[in-house]
Design a protein around this motif. Structure first.
Motif, mmCIF file in Angstrom:
data_model
loop_
_atom_site.group_PDB
_atom_site.id
_atom_site.type_symbol
_atom_site.label_atom_id
_atom_site.label_comp_id
_atom_site.label_asym_id
_atom_site.label_seq_id
_atom_site.Cartn_x
_atom_site.Cartn_y
_atom_site.Cartn_z
ATOM 1 N N LEU A 107 -25.504 -8.286 54.243
ATOM 2 C CA LEU A 107 -25.307 -8.454 52.799
ATOM 3 C C LEU A 107 -25.766 -7.215 52.039
ATOM 4 N N SER A 108 -26.863 -6.615 52.453
ATOM 5 C CA SER A 108 -27.337 -5.391 51.811
ATOM 6 C C SER A 108 -26.264 -4.307 51.881
ATOM 7 N N ASP A 109 -25.699 -4.137 53.062
ATOM 8 C CA ASP A 109 -24.660 -3.120 53.236
ATOM 9 C C ASP A 109 -23.423 -3.437 52.400
ATOM 10 N N ASN A 110 -22.992 -4.701 52.398
ATOM 11 C CA ASN A 110 -21.803 -5.090 51.628
ATOM 12 C C ASN A 110 -22.002 -4.904 50.129
ATOM 13 N N CYS A 159 -30.449 -5.313 47.004
ATOM 14 C CA CYS A 159 -30.061 -4.613 48.240
ATOM 15 C C CYS A 159 -31.294 -4.203 49.048
ATOM 16 N N GLU A 160 -32.295 -3.680 48.363
ATOM 17 C CA GLU A 160 -33.509 -3.256 49.066
ATOM 18 C C GLU A 160 -34.278 -4.448 49.626
ATOM 19 N N TYR A 161 -34.295 -5.545 48.878
ATOM 20 C CA TYR A 161 -34.924 -6.776 49.380
ATOM 21 C C TYR A 161 -34.244 -7.198 50.678
ATOM 22 N N PHE A 162 -32.919 -7.293 50.647
ATOM 23 C CA PHE A 162 -32.168 -7.689 51.843
ATOM 24 C C PHE A 162 -32.400 -6.709 52.995
ATOM 25 N N ARG A 163 -32.395 -5.412 52.701
ATOM 26 C CA ARG A 163 -32.533 -4.405 53.752
ATOM 27 C C ARG A 163 -33.923 -4.449 54.389
ATOM 28 N N CYS A 164 -34.962 -4.436 53.563
ATOM 29 C CA CYS A 164 -36.340 -4.392 54.080
ATOM 30 C C CYS A 164 -36.721 -5.672 54.830
ATOM 31 N N ASN A 178 -42.373 -12.010 55.752
ATOM 32 C CA ASN A 178 -42.775 -12.924 54.690
ATOM 33 C C ASN A 178 -43.574 -12.178 53.621
ATOM 34 N N SER A 179 -44.487 -11.305 54.052
ATOM 35 C CA SER A 179 -45.264 -10.503 53.085
ATOM 36 C C SER A 179 -44.348 -9.579 52.288
ATOM 37 N N GLU A 180 -43.405 -8.965 52.981
ATOM 38 C CA GLU A 180 -42.454 -8.067 52.302
ATOM 39 C C GLU A 180 -41.618 -8.833 51.283
ATOM 40 N N ALA A 181 -41.159 -10.026 51.670
ATOM 41 C CA ALA A 181 -40.365 -10.838 50.742
ATOM 42 C C ALA A 181 -41.174 -11.181 49.497
ATOM 43 N N LEU A 182 -42.435 -11.541 49.682
ATOM 44 C CA LEU A 182 -43.298 -11.869 48.535
ATOM 45 C C LEU A 182 -43.541 -10.656 47.654
ATOM 46 N N SER A 183 -43.552 -9.466 48.256
ATOM 47 C CA SER A 183 -43.780 -8.265 47.446
ATOM 48 C C SER A 183 -42.603 -7.982 46.511
#
Length: 194
Positions: A107-110, A159-164, A178-183
């Motif tokens: 999805l990030s790429d699309n 996009c960055e959320y999906f990618r990371c 999970n930590s990255e998503a919360l950030s």
């Protein structure tokens, strides 16, 4: 636990079941097999021989050590079975999370490819997939934004959320994902309409 050891434990446990089912088996054999005095079973296994075997099995089943061994092995078999089921469940969950990570990255790429045109109108066909991954993420207690992301001025944060998060999920780093998503929550949760 190795496969052969597990099979060995289940085999021993199965053998320990024999003296416990002997009374039922004896009754069934007497009613159905040994009831005909001229039958093949009576000729091969005389009733006196069968009675001796069943009496020995019944006596074995009533031994104190036998009861202890049966209870102990039953506990071990239940523990091994629960451990195996837990491992299978964890493997399935890990596979599903890695698959979710792949979807996130796709999805990030699309979305990134379509950034040249007007956001969010340029991703109308992706909205069901986006909502689907948000729902899947929440199923695994992974923070995910809601449909308010379509009110963002552009899709770069999404996009960055999906990618990371997707990269971490694909690599099997579920706690870090999970930590990255919360950030990303401050950037994707409090959306001001454009």
């Amino acid at each position: 636990m190795s496969k052969w050891l597990k099979q060995f434990l289940f085999g021993i446990w199965g053998l320990l079941l024999i003296p416990l089912i002997t009374p039922t088996l004896e009754k069934w054999l007497e009613e159905n097999v040994f009831s005909d005095p001229n039958g093949t079973a009576t000729t091969v296994f005389p009733n006196a021989m069968a009675t001796t075997v069943f009496n020995n099995l019944l006596a074995l089943g009533q031994q104190r050590w036998f009861e202890f061994a049966f209870v102990l092995l039953t506990g071990i078999v239940i523990g091994v079975s629960l451990e195996w089921l837990n491992r299978k469940s964890d493997e399935r969950k890990a596979f599903e999370l890695r698959s979710l990570g792949t979807k996130f990255r796709g999805l990030s790429d699309n979305i990134k490819i379509r950034t040249a045109s007007e956001w969010p109108d340029n991703v109308r066909d992706l909205k069901p997939a986006i909502l689907s991954v948000f729902i899947s993420a929440k199923k695994f207690d992974l923070w995910a934004p809601n449909e308010h992301v379509y009110q963002l001025p552009d899709a770069s944060f999404l996009c960055e959320y999906f990618r990371c998060v997707g990269k971490l999920l694909e690599d099997g780093h579920f706690d870090e994902a999970n930590s990255e998503a919360l950030s990303w929550k401050p950037f994707l949760d409090k959306v001001k309409p454009s």
